[in-house]
Design a protein around this motif. Structure first.
Motif, mmCIF file in Angstrom:
data_model
loop_
_atom_site.group_PDB
_atom_site.id
_atom_site.type_symbol
_atom_site.label_atom_id
_atom_site.label_comp_id
_atom_site.label_asym_id
_atom_site.label_seq_id
_atom_site.Cartn_x
_atom_site.Cartn_y
_atom_site.Cartn_z
ATOM 1 N N ASP A 142 -5.772 2.928 -0.099
ATOM 2 C CA ASP A 142 -6.794 1.985 -0.550
ATOM 3 C C ASP A 142 -7.554 1.280 0.565
ATOM 4 N N GLU A 168 -12.588 6.173 1.947
ATOM 5 C CA GLU A 168 -11.501 5.429 1.321
ATOM 6 C C GLU A 168 -10.227 6.249 1.474
ATOM 7 N N ARG A 169 -9.241 5.653 2.140
ATOM 8 C CA ARG A 169 -7.965 6.346 2.323
ATOM 9 C C ARG A 169 -7.131 6.281 1.048
ATOM 10 N N PHE A 218 -10.464 1.003 3.402
ATOM 11 C CA PHE A 218 -11.794 1.565 3.652
ATOM 12 C C PHE A 218 -12.022 1.613 5.156
ATOM 13 N N THR A 231 -14.932 2.845 8.244
ATOM 14 C CA THR A 231 -16.337 3.161 8.475
ATOM 15 C C THR A 231 -16.540 3.671 9.895
ATOM 16 N N ARG A 282 0.838 -1.195 0.000
ATOM 17 C CA ARG A 282 0.000 0.000 0.000
ATOM 18 C C ARG A 282 0.876 1.248 0.000
ATOM 19 N N ARG A 328 -9.226 9.547 -0.075
ATOM 20 C CA ARG A 328 -9.550 9.648 -1.500
ATOM 21 C C ARG A 328 -11.013 10.073 -1.686
ATOM 22 N N SER A 329 -11.911 9.512 -0.871
ATOM 23 C CA SER A 329 -13.329 9.851 -0.959
ATOM 24 C C SER A 329 -14.009 9.484 0.355
#
Length: 162
Positions: free
Chosen positions: A49, A45-46, A51, A53, A4, A92-93
């Motif tokens: 990559d 999403e970091r 995730f 929550t 990563r 990222r999002s």
């Protein structure tokens, strides 16, 4: 060597500004949701990559004004995740979905994070996101457009996301 990408550590000033925006954003979300029992879900999403929550259940009242969270640790974790989502350098999002208990079906609205703030999510995209899978028992939620949240300008620093 890691598969990563490495995360970039944001500076303390950027984190402080994002914390201020987070408190403003959550206040705006609470006001937009109004009275009732609500669940907030945040998915991010970091940049490496992964995730992440967060989820919290809360009750809001306006006369008199009250905010009750079911689990303080869950609320703090969601708030911390939102800080990093609004700061942006490691994410990222991110999407925040609010579900309100209602009869006969709960209702939901959502916001996406970009440019350091929460922006209303397209209702059609949200509808796709909250449709229960056929093999999993779940309650159908009525989707409605999320309100635009008022954003106060950063006063402590220039907003790198504006």
């Amino acid at each position: 060597m890691s598969a990563r990408p490495e995360l970039t550590h944001p500076g303390d000033d950027a984190i402080a500004a994002a914390m201020s925006r987070t408190l403003t954003a959550l206040t705006a979300v609470f006001q937009a949701l109004g009275d009732g029992e609500h669940t907030l879900n945040l998915v991010a999403e970091r940049t490496d990559d992964a995730f992440l929550t967060g989820r919290t259940d809360l009750s809001i009242g306006t006369e008199p004004i009250r905010l009750a969270v079911l689990d303080e640790d869950e609320f703090c974790a969601l708030r911390a995740l939102l800080v990093f989502a609004l700061e942006g350098s490691t994410m990222r999002s991110a999407v925040l979905v609010a579900t309100t208990a209602a009869e006969p079906n709960p209702r939901a609205c959502g916001w996406t994070v970009h440019d350091g703030w929460l922006h209303p999510m397209d209702a059609a995209d949200l509808q796709l996101a909250v449709i229960p899978r056929r093999d999993v028992p779940a309650v159908l939620r009525k989707v409605y457009p999320a309100p635009v949240l008022p954003q106060l300008p950063d006063t402590d620093e220039e907003n790198p996301h504006a």
